[in-house]
Design a protein around this motif. Sequence first.
Motif, PDB file in Angstrom:
ATOM      1  N   GLY A  27     -62.600 -34.641 -80.485  1.00 26.35           N
ATOM      2  CA  GLY A  27     -63.544 -35.329 -79.605  1.00 26.35           C
ATOM      3  C   GLY A  27     -64.507 -36.217 -80.358  1.00 26.35           C
ATOM      4  N   LYS A  28     -64.909 -35.779 -81.550  1.00 22.57           N
ATOM      5  CA  LYS A  28     -65.834 -36.588 -82.356  1.00 22.57           C
ATOM      6  C   LYS A  28     -65.243 -37.965 -82.636  1.00 22.57           C
ATOM      7  N   LYS A  30     -63.064 -39.473 -80.879  1.00 23.60           N
ATOM      8  CA  LYS A  30     -62.886 -40.197 -79.616  1.00 23.60           C
ATOM      9  C   LYS A  30     -64.202 -40.710 -79.031  1.00 23.60           C
ATOM     10  N   THR A  31     -65.330 -40.288 -79.597  1.00 24.22           N
ATOM     11  CA  THR A  31     -66.631 -40.702 -79.049  1.00 24.22           C
ATOM     12  C   THR A  31     -67.185 -41.963 -79.699  1.00 24.22           C
ATOM     13  N   CYS A  34     -68.509 -44.220 -77.256  1.00 21.12           N
ATOM     14  CA  CYS A  34     -69.639 -43.636 -76.525  1.00 21.12           C
ATOM     15  C   CYS A  34     -70.954 -43.828 -77.278  1.00 21.12           C
ATOM     16  N   HIS A  38     -74.865 -43.593 -76.088  1.00 25.27           N
ATOM     17  CA  HIS A  38     -75.300 -42.194 -76.140  1.00 25.27           C
ATOM     18  C   HIS A  38     -75.593 -41.704 -77.554  1.00 25.27           C
ATOM     19  N   GLY A  42     -74.983 -37.757 -79.491  1.00 19.36           N
ATOM     20  CA  GLY A  42     -75.243 -37.523 -78.075  1.00 19.36           C
ATOM     21  C   GLY A  42     -76.695 -37.562 -77.664  1.00 19.36           C
ATOM     22  N   ASP A  88     -58.469 -36.212 -73.509  1.00 21.19           N
ATOM     23  CA  ASP A  88     -59.543 -36.985 -74.134  1.00 21.19           C
ATOM     24  C   ASP A  88     -60.903 -36.548 -73.576  1.00 21.19           C
ATOM     25  N   ILE A  92     -63.898 -34.905 -75.766  1.00 22.87           N
ATOM     26  CA  ILE A  92     -65.196 -35.585 -75.839  1.00 22.87           C
ATOM     27  C   ILE A  92     -66.301 -34.663 -75.340  1.00 22.87           C
ATOM     28  N   TYR A  95     -67.084 -31.968 -77.851  1.00 20.26           N
ATOM     29  CA  TYR A  95     -67.851 -32.474 -78.984  1.00 20.26           C
ATOM     30  C   TYR A  95     -69.333 -32.597 -78.634  1.00 20.26           C
ATOM     31  N   PHE A  96     -69.628 -33.229 -77.502  1.00 24.69           N
ATOM     32  CA  PHE A  96     -71.034 -33.411 -77.146  1.00 24.69           C
ATOM     33  C   PHE A  96     -71.715 -32.071 -76.870  1.00 24.69           C
TER      34      PHE A  96
END
Length: 200
Positions: A27-28, A30-31, A34, A38, A42, A88, A92, A95-96
């Motif tokens: 997830g990290k 994939k962010t 983001c 964010h 996050g 995904d 994500i 991860y957040f």
Amino acid sequence: MKTWMILLSAVTALVSVESFAADAAAGKAKTAVCAGCHMADGNSVNPDWPSLAGQHADYIAKQLADFKAGVRTDPMMAPMVAALSEEDMADIAAYFESQTAKGGEADPVLVEAGKAMYVSGNASTGVAACAACHGPTGSGNPAAKFPSLQGQHAKYTAKQLRDFRSGARGNDAGKMMQDVAASMTDAEIEAVASYVQGLR
């Protein structure tokens, strides 16, 4: 035969859960997209955009899915989620959730009014206490998919409450938030949003 069916169902459920196990490390990566709004951890620095650090993974994943399905609308989020798969979204979200929220401070002028709304609501107008669903410290209820509110930007929270009140946002289960916000005044919204920003 009945015992066999129960065991088969249990094994099937375990396999299903395992196959959709979220991966915070994946997830990290994939962010990256983001992070522009964010931030990488996050903790958003712009009060228009929510902080996602420490938010319950199930809640984040639901919001992403709702944005993708058009159940929740936002012109900036729509293109961000268009190509995301369920995996995904789960990664994500994981991860957040694993990040530590930094939080903010409440406006001292609004603390008492905000606390009153958060803890007790407004019985005279039928507004339920925020603490009933989101907990006394704003940590939420992950089992019920009620989000954490701890340290969330006051400006963002106030906008969400106004959107629930107007019907601009309607992806809440059973219209719970729409019903709560419907009877809230602007002053109550601003006060409770400020109070939430200072919760730890």
